[in-house]
Design an enzyme around this catalytic site. Structure first.
Site, mmCIF file in Angstrom:
data_model
loop_
_atom_site.group_PDB
_atom_site.id
_atom_site.type_symbol
_atom_site.label_atom_id
_atom_site.label_comp_id
_atom_site.label_asym_id
_atom_site.label_seq_id
_atom_site.Cartn_x
_atom_site.Cartn_y
_atom_site.Cartn_z
ATOM 1 C CG ASP A 51 38.226 37.097 42.946
ATOM 2 O OD1 ASP A 51 38.117 35.892 43.229
ATOM 3 O OD2 ASP A 51 38.902 37.901 43.614
ATOM 4 C CE1 TYR A 109 45.532 37.966 38.425
ATOM 5 C CE2 TYR A 109 47.556 37.307 39.538
ATOM 6 C CZ TYR A 109 46.239 37.062 39.197
ATOM 7 O OH TYR A 109 45.632 35.908 39.629
#
EC number: 5.4.99.12
Length: 261
Positions: A51, A109
């Protein structure tokens, strides 16, 4: 011929990974640089579409090309045509059945919090700053309730387009290195805003607002409204993507560069 690349980028100035009309994206910048080297239009496919404001040290892409170039052209050559906040880390030829997204077996992540009373200047866009003390041990304890196969509706964005909220969480580890609190999380795949919503929830535990057991209750409710707020994008990095060994992809340090692996 199919080529795979490892990509690193600072997402602070981009609208996200995916190419969009009238806004700057990492994908568009990379495709322009690749097209310059290939002397024809190149389209890439990525492992995960990050994003706005999210960074990557382990993004993987692939593209098809029918021109003959030395492999160094896809690293040093492409980097010469990229802005300083995007870089190719490695390049390798792969079999035609490799797909950066669909061949992936897991994504990893790291969410990095600069936990200090004073805001950072150097790493201002590369970390999320939280001034109050965080108890990383309680955060880690809470995070263990997330490991395994679960319905992650409670940490799923309302606009998520995934068909199912079920994901298989491989690990969630929370540790401290000086003033940095690192949330390291790996799953087969993620629903929209999943990592940032988990980070926001774990911060509530770290602040003492909730007990570690609260995280288990949050999952059971299957209701986004009961979890913590969405943590800022600035601290989030896609650091690795796993693939079957048969594809022979290179490995590289997880990063970001100021953290040891």
């Amino acid at each position: 011929m199919r080529i795979a690349l490892g990509i690193e980028y600072d997402g602070a100035k981009y609208c996200g990974w995916q190419r969009q009309v009238d806004v700057d994206s990492v994908q568009e910048r990379l495709e322009k640089a690749l097209s310059h080297i290939a002397n024809k239009p190149i389209a890439v496919f990525c492992a995960g579409r990050t994003d706005t404001g999210v960074h990557g040290t382990g993004q993987v892409v692939h593209f098809d090309v029918d021109v003959d170039r030395q492999m160094v052209a896809w690293t040093i050559g492409v980097n010469a045509h990229l802005p300083r906040d995007i870089s190719v880390r490695w390049a390798t030829q792969v079999s035609d059945d490799f797909h950066a997204r669909f061949s992936a077996t897991a994504r990893r992540y790291r969410y990095i919090i600069y936990n200090s009373a004073l805001r950072p200047a150097i790493f201002g866009v590369g970390v999320s700053h939280y001034h109050g003390h965080l108890d990383e041990k309680k955060m880690h304890e809470a995070a263990q309730y997330l490991v395994g196969e679960h319905d992650f509706t409670s940490v799923r964005a309302s606009q998520c387009q995934s068909r199912s909220p079920w994901r298989a969480m491989k690990h969630v580890n929370v540790s401290r290195q000086g003033d940095f609190v690192i949330i390291d999380i790996k799953a087969n795949a993620f629903v929209h805003h999943m990592v940032r919503n988990i980070a926001g929830s774990l911060i509530r535990v770290g602040r003492g607002q909730e007990t570690p057991e609260w995280m288990k209750w949050v999952l059971e409710q299957k209701d986004r409204r009961v979890a913590g707020e969405t943590a800022k994008a600035a601290g989030l990095y896609l650091v690795a993507v796993d693939y079957p060994e048969e594809f022979g992809l290179p490995s590289s340090p997880l990063g970001p560069i100021f953290l040891p692996d």
